[in-house]
Motif scaffolding. Structure first.
Motif, mmCIF file in Angstrom:
data_model
loop_
_atom_site.group_PDB
_atom_site.id
_atom_site.type_symbol
_atom_site.label_atom_id
_atom_site.label_comp_id
_atom_site.label_asym_id
_atom_site.label_seq_id
_atom_site.Cartn_x
_atom_site.Cartn_y
_atom_site.Cartn_z
ATOM 1 N N PHE A 455 0.721 -1.131 0.058
ATOM 2 C CA PHE A 455 0.171 0.016 -0.164
ATOM 3 C C PHE A 455 1.082 1.449 0.063
ATOM 4 C CE2 PHE A 455 0.709 -1.151 4.391
ATOM 5 C CZ PHE A 455 1.017 -0.099 5.180
ATOM 6 N N ARG A 456 0.165 2.545 -0.499
ATOM 7 C CA ARG A 456 1.021 3.670 -0.435
ATOM 8 C C ARG A 456 0.342 4.520 0.397
ATOM 9 N NH1 ARG A 456 0.230 4.079 -5.381
ATOM 10 N NH2 ARG A 456 2.166 3.633 -6.183
ATOM 11 N N VAL A 457 1.197 5.492 1.112
ATOM 12 C CA VAL A 457 1.017 6.637 1.933
ATOM 13 C C VAL A 457 1.025 7.722 1.367
ATOM 14 C CG1 VAL A 457 1.555 5.086 3.959
ATOM 15 C CG2 VAL A 457 3.159 6.898 2.998
ATOM 16 N N PHE A 458 0.507 8.734 1.967
ATOM 17 C CA PHE A 458 0.164 10.203 1.408
ATOM 18 C C PHE A 458 0.851 11.266 2.419
ATOM 19 C CE2 PHE A 458 -2.829 7.427 -0.683
ATOM 20 C CZ PHE A 458 -2.255 7.571 -2.038
ATOM 21 N N THR A 459 0.854 10.991 3.444
ATOM 22 C CA THR A 459 1.169 12.053 4.269
ATOM 23 C C THR A 459 2.625 12.048 4.992
ATOM 24 O OG1 THR A 459 -0.011 11.158 6.122
ATOM 25 C CG2 THR A 459 -1.018 12.830 4.882
ATOM 26 N N PRO A 460 3.350 12.992 5.410
ATOM 27 C CA PRO A 460 4.908 12.990 5.781
ATOM 28 C C PRO A 460 4.679 12.213 7.438
ATOM 29 C CG PRO A 460 4.228 15.066 5.327
ATOM 30 C CD PRO A 460 3.036 14.261 5.206
ATOM 31 N N ASP A 461 5.860 11.385 7.356
ATOM 32 C CA ASP A 461 6.081 10.569 8.693
ATOM 33 C C ASP A 461 4.944 9.766 9.098
ATOM 34 O OD1 ASP A 461 8.627 12.177 8.972
ATOM 35 O OD2 ASP A 461 7.513 13.749 9.770
ATOM 36 N N SER A 462 4.454 9.109 8.159
ATOM 37 C CA SER A 462 3.615 7.900 8.633
ATOM 38 C C SER A 462 4.394 6.974 9.160
ATOM 39 C CB SER A 462 2.720 7.395 7.362
ATOM 40 O OG SER A 462 1.874 8.485 6.700
ATOM 41 N N ARG A 463 4.048 6.525 10.385
ATOM 42 C CA ARG A 463 4.477 5.565 11.075
ATOM 43 C C ARG A 463 3.850 4.113 10.908
ATOM 44 N NH1 ARG A 463 5.694 7.657 17.062
ATOM 45 N NH2 ARG A 463 7.040 5.672 16.872
ATOM 46 N N ILE A 464 4.813 3.131 10.622
ATOM 47 C CA ILE A 464 4.157 1.904 10.490
ATOM 48 C C ILE A 464 4.791 0.676 11.642
ATOM 49 C CG2 ILE A 464 3.839 -0.251 8.871
ATOM 50 C CD1 ILE A 464 2.674 2.619 7.907
ATOM 51 N N THR A 465 3.956 0.148 12.034
ATOM 52 C CA THR A 465 4.496 -1.246 13.075
ATOM 53 C C THR A 465 3.747 -2.375 12.281
ATOM 54 O OG1 THR A 465 2.624 -0.953 14.456
ATOM 55 C CG2 THR A 465 4.650 0.279 15.036
ATOM 56 N N ALA A 466 4.834 -3.372 12.215
ATOM 57 C CA ALA A 466 4.318 -4.575 11.529
ATOM 58 C C ALA A 466 4.609 -5.644 12.437
ATOM 59 C CB ALA A 466 5.054 -4.845 9.940
ATOM 60 N N ARG A 467 3.672 -5.705 13.317
ATOM 61 C CA ARG A 467 4.143 -6.883 14.430
ATOM 62 C C ARG A 467 4.090 -8.200 14.091
ATOM 63 N NH1 ARG A 467 0.060 -8.879 18.012
ATOM 64 N NH2 ARG A 467 -1.932 -8.166 17.546
ATOM 65 N N ASN A 468 4.981 -9.066 14.736
ATOM 66 C CA ASN A 468 5.123 -10.475 14.458
ATOM 67 C C ASN A 468 5.904 -10.727 13.282
ATOM 68 O OD1 ASN A 468 3.549 -10.806 16.717
ATOM 69 N ND2 ASN A 468 1.628 -11.085 15.576
ATOM 70 N N ARG A 469 6.759 -9.657 12.875
ATOM 71 C CA ARG A 469 7.458 -10.107 11.471
ATOM 72 C C ARG A 469 8.785 -11.199 11.935
ATOM 73 N NH1 ARG A 469 8.037 -10.032 7.484
ATOM 74 N NH2 ARG A 469 10.043 -8.810 7.213
ATOM 75 N N ASP A 470 8.573 -12.238 11.234
ATOM 76 C CA ASP A 470 9.446 -13.434 11.529
ATOM 77 C C ASP A 470 9.489 -14.320 10.367
ATOM 78 O OD1 ASP A 470 11.453 -14.385 13.161
ATOM 79 O OD2 ASP A 470 9.924 -15.994 13.487
ATOM 80 N N ARG A 471 10.234 -15.218 10.174
ATOM 81 C CA ARG A 471 10.518 -16.176 9.298
ATOM 82 C C ARG A 471 11.077 -15.490 7.689
ATOM 83 N NH1 ARG A 471 10.881 -21.272 11.180
ATOM 84 N NH2 ARG A 471 8.859 -22.333 11.622
ATOM 85 N N SER A 472 11.869 -14.460 8.247
ATOM 86 C CA SER A 472 12.683 -13.848 7.078
ATOM 87 C C SER A 472 13.996 -14.859 6.741
ATOM 88 C CB SER A 472 12.975 -12.497 7.502
ATOM 89 O OG SER A 472 11.690 -11.603 7.396
ATOM 90 N N PHE A 473 14.361 -15.444 8.003
ATOM 91 C CA PHE A 473 15.518 -16.278 7.699
ATOM 92 C C PHE A 473 15.303 -17.581 8.008
ATOM 93 C CE2 PHE A 473 19.713 -18.051 9.290
ATOM 94 C CZ PHE A 473 20.537 -17.556 8.525
ATOM 95 N N PHE A 474 14.673 -18.221 9.014
ATOM 96 C CA PHE A 474 14.356 -19.503 9.382
ATOM 97 C C PHE A 474 13.108 -19.955 8.575
ATOM 98 C CE2 PHE A 474 17.241 -18.475 12.724
ATOM 99 C CZ PHE A 474 18.038 -19.433 12.486
ATOM 100 N N ARG A 475 13.007 -20.854 7.721
ATOM 101 C CA ARG A 475 11.731 -21.249 6.785
ATOM 102 C C ARG A 475 11.063 -22.173 7.541
ATOM 103 N NH1 ARG A 475 12.767 -20.548 1.186
ATOM 104 N NH2 ARG A 475 15.105 -19.618 1.017
ATOM 105 N N PRO A 476 9.767 -22.273 7.243
ATOM 106 C CA PRO A 476 8.893 -23.197 7.719
ATOM 107 C C PRO A 476 9.301 -24.524 7.175
ATOM 108 C CG PRO A 476 7.633 -21.350 7.088
ATOM 109 C CD PRO A 476 9.013 -21.167 6.578
#
Length: 661
Positions: A455-476
């Motif tokens: 998705f695209r944002v439209f205003t300055p300093d939009s803050r994103i938290t994407a909790r539970n980010r994992d499995r970027s290294f150890f695969r299922p």
């Protein structure tokens, strides 16, 4: 004594009452995260506060074994119309992170409390250091927002205005919080009416004895399942990508012991309490519901008719040494405990799949990334904070079919919010939302595909938290010849000169025009990919699930104009190497990691750390990781000695020498 038919009638009444509670909350909630994503629970509880009925159609599926007993006892002098609440993970061990606000209400009959109605809603924000209150980078619970120990929120039907004022002052979107809480109170009132209806039908004593019988039946059903599983010890370990921001992996280890109709889940050997928010506050409860969520899924898979109540936890005992990631002491941060719980479920599944391989799937994605946005709406000139959507991965390959795409088994209860609703409530523009090609693990039964969203944002300093980010290294992981799944990822401005890959990082600040792309992991494959019928592979390619390149590389299937080239396929498969006879396939990342950090080396690490005072453990783990050279237990010993030489203040208790032996 209830006969079977009457007991089933009571069970149906109780289940219907819980479903009615859930519908009341679902229809009256204010935040999208409750009314659309459905991160809430409701339940009916017996006199002790043990759950005896939960809904199955709406809400989260983690809590059929939850007990409110310790929290109930911390409030005195309950009266009709009272509602108590808490969101403090260290008070009563009902709430497990600050956004989860739990409420409970006594149900009186003839002047006696005969039951409780209860439940929780996940507040969009409880204040604290970051929008939505949750980030792996937080290091103590005081950073995770406002906390209330168990206390009365409603006194004889009247809300405590001071409590609501305190909450309104300290959270970012008070109208959403208070609206959701009042919706939950309405659900508790619905449950109270339904309990009285059951008492009118069965009588007070009949109701009480019937509830006890429901617990006993669930226990008997759980014991029956366990008695059919071969006795033995089944050991499994899995890893979260990082134990803190840009740091080292976090290991969870389980020794599952099954003896007859009982099971012990010993988590000794798991990581120490962490200086991040990945800790799971179980309070040492041997049957804490957060420890047993994976068990609920296993039991329900093996018997879909099992009663879901606290009785099914009785045959299980969990061992979680104090000061470890699964039993932290205050003030350890716990906000991201759901990430660790996802890995905990993977560990439980990995143990059970060894015990009953013919009845268990490969690993589900094991990451349910929930994306929150804090931005300014130029239309209303107001700040908006909202959950955009859960990004849930695929299910593992099943014994009889492919894994479910984009709805990964143990996280499937998190519903997607329609894009139209999100774009109406939040000033963002979706540019992608769907399934990610080639992310399901190859196998006789393919793993489910990952979900990807941008998705695209439209205003300055939009803050994103994407909790539970994992499995970027150890695969299922895959099983029985099946392959591990595709990895998760998060990218800012993909495919542009400004592209930034975020790995497992869970926060970002976006500027006007920036695009955030989030992808979950897929599900692991089950069985030899060369045993998958070529026509199934061709169908996957036609549907866009598998690319033509992956069809040839992973399955040896050659397509010509969309059709299987039988001769070329037979030759390609004959030339492919024979699959490994290893039961699990973890992928090159874990194989490479464990070449250095062997299971024996990690066991030695956790033995050393367990002998230290709790406040030294995470620091010492980090120092050992920084100093280790080579592989194996001896390398861990040498790194610990180097750490002690650098930090003479580090205690060397007598138990360390005993552990060395």
């Amino acid at each position: 004594m209830f006969d079977k038919m009457t007991l089933q009638v009571l069970a149906n009444h109780a289940r219907a009452a819980a479903e009615n509670m859930a519908h009341t909350l679902h229809r009256t909630a204010h935040s999208a995260f409750v009314k659309e994503t459905q991160d809430f629970t409701v339940m009916l509880m017996d006199q002790r506060g043990d759950t005896f009925a939960v809904p199955m159609e709406l809400g989260a599926t983690w809590y059929p074994g939850l007990t409110y007993g310790r929290a109930i006892d911390m409030v005195q002098d309950y009266r009709p119309g009272d509602v108590a609440f808490t969101n403090d993970p260290y008070s009563g061990h009902v709430a497990t992170h600050a956004p989860d606000t739990h409420l409970w209400k006594p149900v009186f009959a003839e002047g006696e409390i005969v039951a409780w109605t209860g439940g929780h809603i996940h507040n969009t924000d409880m204040g604290g250091a970051v929008p939505a209150s949750l980030s792996r980078s937080l290091t103590e619970i005081h950073q995770e927002g406002l906390r209330f120990p168990p206390m009365k929120l409603v006194r004889e039907g009247v809300f405590d205005s001071q409590i609501l004022q305190i909450m309104s002052t300290n959270v970012r979107k008070p109208a959403l919080n208070i609206g959701d809480i009042k919706a939950l109170v309405g659900a508790l009132n619905t449950g109270e009416r339904k309990v009285h209806a059951m008492i009118d039908r069965f009588g007070k004593q009949g109701f009480l004895s019937g509830v006890a019988a429901l617990m006993e039946q669930a226990e008997a059903q759980a014991r029956s399942i366990l008695s059919e599983i071969p006795d033995g010890e089944y050991v499994f370990a899995d890893y979260a990508d990082e134990d803190s921001d840009q740091a080292n992996p976090c290991r969870l280890k389980l020794t599952l012991t099954i003896r007859g109709d009982e099971a012990i889940l010993d988590f000794t050997g798991s990581d120490p309490q962490l200086a991040s928010s990945l800790n799971v506050p179980s309070g040492g409860d041997p049957r804490h519901t957060m420890l047993l969520v994976g068990v609920y899924y296993v039991l329900y898979t093996l018997n879909p008719r099992i009663l879901l109540n606290t009785g099914l936890t009785r045959p299980f005992t969990c061992i979680t040494p104090e000061g470890t990631v699964l039993n932290p002491v205050s003030p350890a941060a716990v906000g991201m405990r759901s990430l660790t719980c996802a890995r905990l479920r993977s560990v439980i599944f990995g143990a059970f799949v060894q015990a009953i391989p013919d009845r268990m799937p490969a690993a589900p994605a094991g990451n349910n990334c929930i994306v929150n946005v804090m931005t300014r709406d130029e239309r209303s000139q107001k700040t908006v904070i909202a959950a955009v959507n859960p990004v849930v991965g695929g299910g593992g390959g099943m014994p009889h079919r492919d894994g479910t795409n984009g709805s990964g088994a143990d996280a499937a209860y998190l519903k997607n919010t329609p894009i139209e609703i999100t774009e109406t409530e939040v000033p963002v523009e979706f540019v992608k939302y769907g399934l990610a090609q080639d992310t399901g693990g190859a196998g006789r039964w393919r793993g489910g595909l990952a979900t990807e969203m941008a998705f695209r944002v439209f205003t300055p300093d939009s803050r994103i938290t994407a909790r539970n980010r994992d499995r970027s290294f150890f695969r299922p992981w895959g099983t029985e010849g099946g392959r591990a799944a595709g990895l998760a990822d998060m990218v800012v401005n993909p495919g542009t000169p400004e592209e930034r890959r975020m790995g497992s990082k869970d926060t970002a600040i976006l500027q006007p025009g920036d695009v955030l792309e989030v992808r979950s992991a897929g599900g692991g494959g089950r069985g030899n990919p060369l045993d998958r019928e070529p026509w199934r592979v061709a169908r996957d390619v036609a549907r866009g699930y598998v690319s033509t390149e992956a069809a040839e590389r992973d399955y040896g299937v050659i397509l010509k104009d969309g059709e299987v080239d039988e001769d070329a396929t037979a030759k390609a498969r004959a030339a492919m190497p024979a699959p490994s006879d290893a039961f699990f396939h973890y992928g090159p990342e874990r194989d490479g990691y464990e070449a250095r950090w062997t299971p024996a080396a990690y066991d030695r690490l956790t033995q050393i750390l367990a002998a230290l005072p709790i406040h030294w453990r995470f620091f010492t783990k980090t120092e050992i990781f920084a100093r280790i050279e080579g592989s194996g237990a001896a390398a861990v010993e040498a790194a610990f000695e180097a750490t002690c030489a650098r930090f003479p203040e580090l205690p060397r208790p007598a138990s360390y020498a005993e552990a060395a032996e």
